[in-house]
Design a protein around this motif. Sequence first.
Motif, PDB file in Angstrom:
ATOM      1  N   SER A  23      18.235 -47.013 -45.790  1.00 52.11           N
ATOM      2  CA  SER A  23      17.915 -48.431 -45.802  1.00 52.11           C
ATOM      3  C   SER A  23      18.147 -49.056 -44.429  1.00 52.11           C
ATOM      4  O   SER A  23      18.445 -50.223 -44.315  1.00 52.11           O
ATOM      5  N   PHE A  24      18.057 -48.253 -43.389  1.00 50.59           N
ATOM      6  CA  PHE A  24      18.267 -48.685 -42.019  1.00 50.59           C
ATOM      7  C   PHE A  24      17.350 -49.862 -41.696  1.00 50.59           C
ATOM      8  O   PHE A  24      16.144 -49.779 -41.862  1.00 50.59           O
ATOM      9  N   ALA A  25      17.952 -50.954 -41.294  1.00 51.94           N
ATOM     10  CA  ALA A  25      17.166 -52.146 -40.951  1.00 51.94           C
ATOM     11  C   ALA A  25      16.700 -52.034 -39.503  1.00 51.94           C
ATOM     12  O   ALA A  25      17.427 -51.571 -38.637  1.00 51.94           O
ATOM     13  N   TYR A  26      15.491 -52.457 -39.264  1.00 52.42           N
ATOM     14  CA  TYR A  26      14.949 -52.451 -37.923  1.00 52.42           C
ATOM     15  C   TYR A  26      14.482 -53.860 -37.585  1.00 52.42           C
ATOM     16  O   TYR A  26      14.217 -54.669 -38.475  1.00 52.42           O
ATOM     17  N   THR A  27      14.385 -54.158 -36.323  1.00 48.72           N
ATOM     18  CA  THR A  27      13.930 -55.463 -35.888  1.00 48.72           C
ATOM     19  C   THR A  27      12.467 -55.644 -36.265  1.00 48.72           C
ATOM     20  O   THR A  27      11.667 -54.742 -36.087  1.00 48.72           O
ATOM     21  N   GLY A  28      12.123 -56.818 -36.803  1.00 52.47           N
ATOM     22  CA  GLY A  28      10.740 -57.110 -37.129  1.00 52.47           C
ATOM     23  C   GLY A  28      10.329 -56.787 -38.547  1.00 52.47           C
ATOM     24  O   GLY A  28       9.143 -56.753 -38.862  1.00 52.47           O
ATOM     25  N   GLN A  29      11.288 -56.561 -39.437  1.00 53.69           N
ATOM     26  CA  GLN A  29      10.949 -56.229 -40.828  1.00 53.69           C
ATOM     27  C   GLN A  29      10.095 -57.303 -41.486  1.00 53.69           C
ATOM     28  O   GLN A  29       9.370 -57.018 -42.420  1.00 53.69           O
ATOM     29  N   LYS A  30      10.137 -58.518 -40.958  1.00 52.94           N
ATOM     30  CA  LYS A  30       9.344 -59.611 -41.548  1.00 52.94           C
ATOM     31  C   LYS A  30       7.842 -59.334 -41.466  1.00 52.94           C
ATOM     32  O   LYS A  30       7.062 -59.911 -42.193  1.00 52.94           O
ATOM     33  N   PHE A  31       7.432 -58.422 -40.563  1.00 48.33           N
ATOM     34  CA  PHE A  31       6.019 -58.073 -40.418  1.00 48.33           C
ATOM     35  C   PHE A  31       5.605 -56.884 -41.290  1.00 48.33           C
ATOM     36  O   PHE A  31       4.436 -56.511 -41.321  1.00 48.33           O
ATOM     37  N   ALA A  32       6.545 -56.267 -41.981  1.00 50.07           N
ATOM     38  CA  ALA A  32       6.289 -55.029 -42.723  1.00 50.07           C
ATOM     39  C   ALA A  32       5.168 -55.168 -43.759  1.00 50.07           C
ATOM     40  O   ALA A  32       4.406 -54.223 -43.975  1.00 50.07           O
ATOM     41  N   ALA A  33       5.033 -56.332 -44.377  1.00 46.42           N
ATOM     42  CA  ALA A  33       3.993 -56.527 -45.385  1.00 46.42           C
ATOM     43  C   ALA A  33       2.592 -56.441 -44.783  1.00 46.42           C
ATOM     44  O   ALA A  33       1.629 -56.135 -45.480  1.00 46.42           O
ATOM     45  N   GLN A  34       2.476 -56.672 -43.474  1.00 54.83           N
ATOM     46  CA  GLN A  34       1.183 -56.612 -42.792  1.00 54.83           C
ATOM     47  C   GLN A  34       0.819 -55.198 -42.342  1.00 54.83           C
ATOM     48  O   GLN A  34      -0.303 -54.942 -41.937  1.00 54.83           O
ATOM     49  N   ALA A  35       1.788 -54.281 -42.385  1.00 53.39           N
ATOM     50  CA  ALA A  35       1.585 -52.919 -41.882  1.00 53.39           C
ATOM     51  C   ALA A  35       0.999 -52.013 -42.961  1.00 53.39           C
ATOM     52  O   ALA A  35       1.369 -52.099 -44.126  1.00 53.39           O
ATOM     53  N   GLU A  40       8.839 -45.034 -41.893  1.00 48.88           N
ATOM     54  CA  GLU A  40       9.102 -43.588 -41.953  1.00 48.88           C
ATOM     55  C   GLU A  40       7.937 -42.793 -41.381  1.00 48.88           C
ATOM     56  O   GLU A  40       8.133 -41.823 -40.641  1.00 48.88           O
ATOM     57  N   GLN A  41       6.706 -43.190 -41.718  1.00 50.08           N
ATOM     58  CA  GLN A  41       5.522 -42.513 -41.176  1.00 50.08           C
ATOM     59  C   GLN A  41       5.432 -42.710 -39.673  1.00 50.08           C
ATOM     60  O   GLN A  41       5.116 -41.772 -38.929  1.00 50.08           O
ATOM     61  N   ALA A  42       5.719 -43.923 -39.221  1.00 47.08           N
ATOM     62  CA  ALA A  42       5.666 -44.213 -37.786  1.00 47.08           C
ATOM     63  C   ALA A  42       6.727 -43.423 -37.018  1.00 47.08           C
ATOM     64  O   ALA A  42       6.462 -42.909 -35.935  1.00 47.08           O
ATOM     65  N   ARG A  43       7.932 -43.317 -37.597  1.00 47.39           N
ATOM     66  CA  ARG A  43       8.991 -42.518 -36.957  1.00 47.39           C
ATOM     67  C   ARG A  43       8.536 -41.072 -36.778  1.00 47.39           C
ATOM     68  O   ARG A  43       8.731 -40.472 -35.725  1.00 47.39           O
ATOM     69  N   GLN A  81      12.137 -42.556 -23.565  1.00 49.15           N
ATOM     70  CA  GLN A  81      10.693 -42.727 -23.664  1.00 49.15           C
ATOM     71  C   GLN A  81      10.398 -43.854 -24.648  1.00 49.15           C
ATOM     72  O   GLN A  81      11.044 -43.955 -25.689  1.00 49.15           O
ATOM     73  N   GLU A  82       9.436 -44.705 -24.321  1.00 41.93           N
ATOM     74  CA  GLU A  82       8.990 -45.713 -25.268  1.00 41.93           C
ATOM     75  C   GLU A  82       7.704 -45.225 -25.901  1.00 41.93           C
ATOM     76  O   GLU A  82       6.748 -44.888 -25.213  1.00 41.93           O
ATOM     77  N   VAL A  83       7.722 -45.153 -27.227  1.00 42.43           N
ATOM     78  CA  VAL A  83       6.553 -44.697 -27.970  1.00 42.43           C
ATOM     79  C   VAL A  83       6.137 -45.826 -28.913  1.00 42.43           C
ATOM     80  O   VAL A  83       6.937 -46.316 -29.693  1.00 42.43           O
ATOM     81  N   GLY A  84       4.870 -46.243 -28.779  1.00 44.49           N
ATOM     82  CA  GLY A  84       4.334 -47.305 -29.626  1.00 44.49           C
ATOM     83  C   GLY A  84       3.334 -46.732 -30.616  1.00 44.49           C
ATOM     84  O   GLY A  84       2.443 -45.969 -30.241  1.00 44.49           O
ATOM     85  N   ILE A  85       3.487 -47.101 -31.873  1.00 45.74           N
ATOM     86  CA  ILE A  85       2.609 -46.633 -32.948  1.00 45.74           C
ATOM     87  C   ILE A  85       1.948 -47.850 -33.594  1.00 45.74           C
ATOM     88  O   ILE A  85       2.638 -48.785 -34.018  1.00 45.74           O
ATOM     89  N   ASP A  86       0.624 -47.834 -33.683  1.00 42.07           N
ATOM     90  CA  ASP A  86      -0.093 -48.933 -34.333  1.00 42.07           C
ATOM     91  C   ASP A  86       0.312 -48.982 -35.802  1.00 42.07           C
ATOM     92  O   ASP A  86       0.208 -47.987 -36.519  1.00 42.07           O
ATOM     93  N   ALA A  87       0.779 -50.136 -36.251  1.00 48.26           N
ATOM     94  CA  ALA A  87       1.299 -50.275 -37.612  1.00 48.26           C
ATOM     95  C   ALA A  87       0.210 -50.345 -38.672  1.00 48.26           C
ATOM     96  O   ALA A  87       0.497 -50.276 -39.854  1.00 48.26           O
TER      97      ALA A  87
END
Length: 103
Positions: A23-35, A40-43, A81-87
């Motif tokens: 249940s690890f919280a990450y910054t920006g969870q408020k946007f999760a409904a839009q993803a 887990e898939q992005a990780r 390394q910074e890795v960005g994944i399209d949500a």
Amino acid sequence: MTASKKQVITLVGLALAVATTSSFAYTGQKFAAQANVTIEQARATALKAHPGKITDEELEQEKGGSGLRYSFDIQHGKVTQEVGIDAKTGQVLENAPEGPNAD
């Protein structure tokens, strides 16, 4: 303390550790409904693009791709390394060493 009490305490501690990690919280969870892609898939995609240890993760609105991305800082040795994944699509948008002005 008896051996069985130690085992029970160890098992309870392990169960709590597993429960809090999943249940690890990450910054920006408020946007999760839009993803369309879960954290887990992005990780998994990010670690496939750059293996290492995730030290920071967030879901943010940012230019590029669909405009919503998961951003991961992944440390491997002394390099972060910074890795960005399209949500929304799961596509790797960024995979570069973290710059001097990291957020």
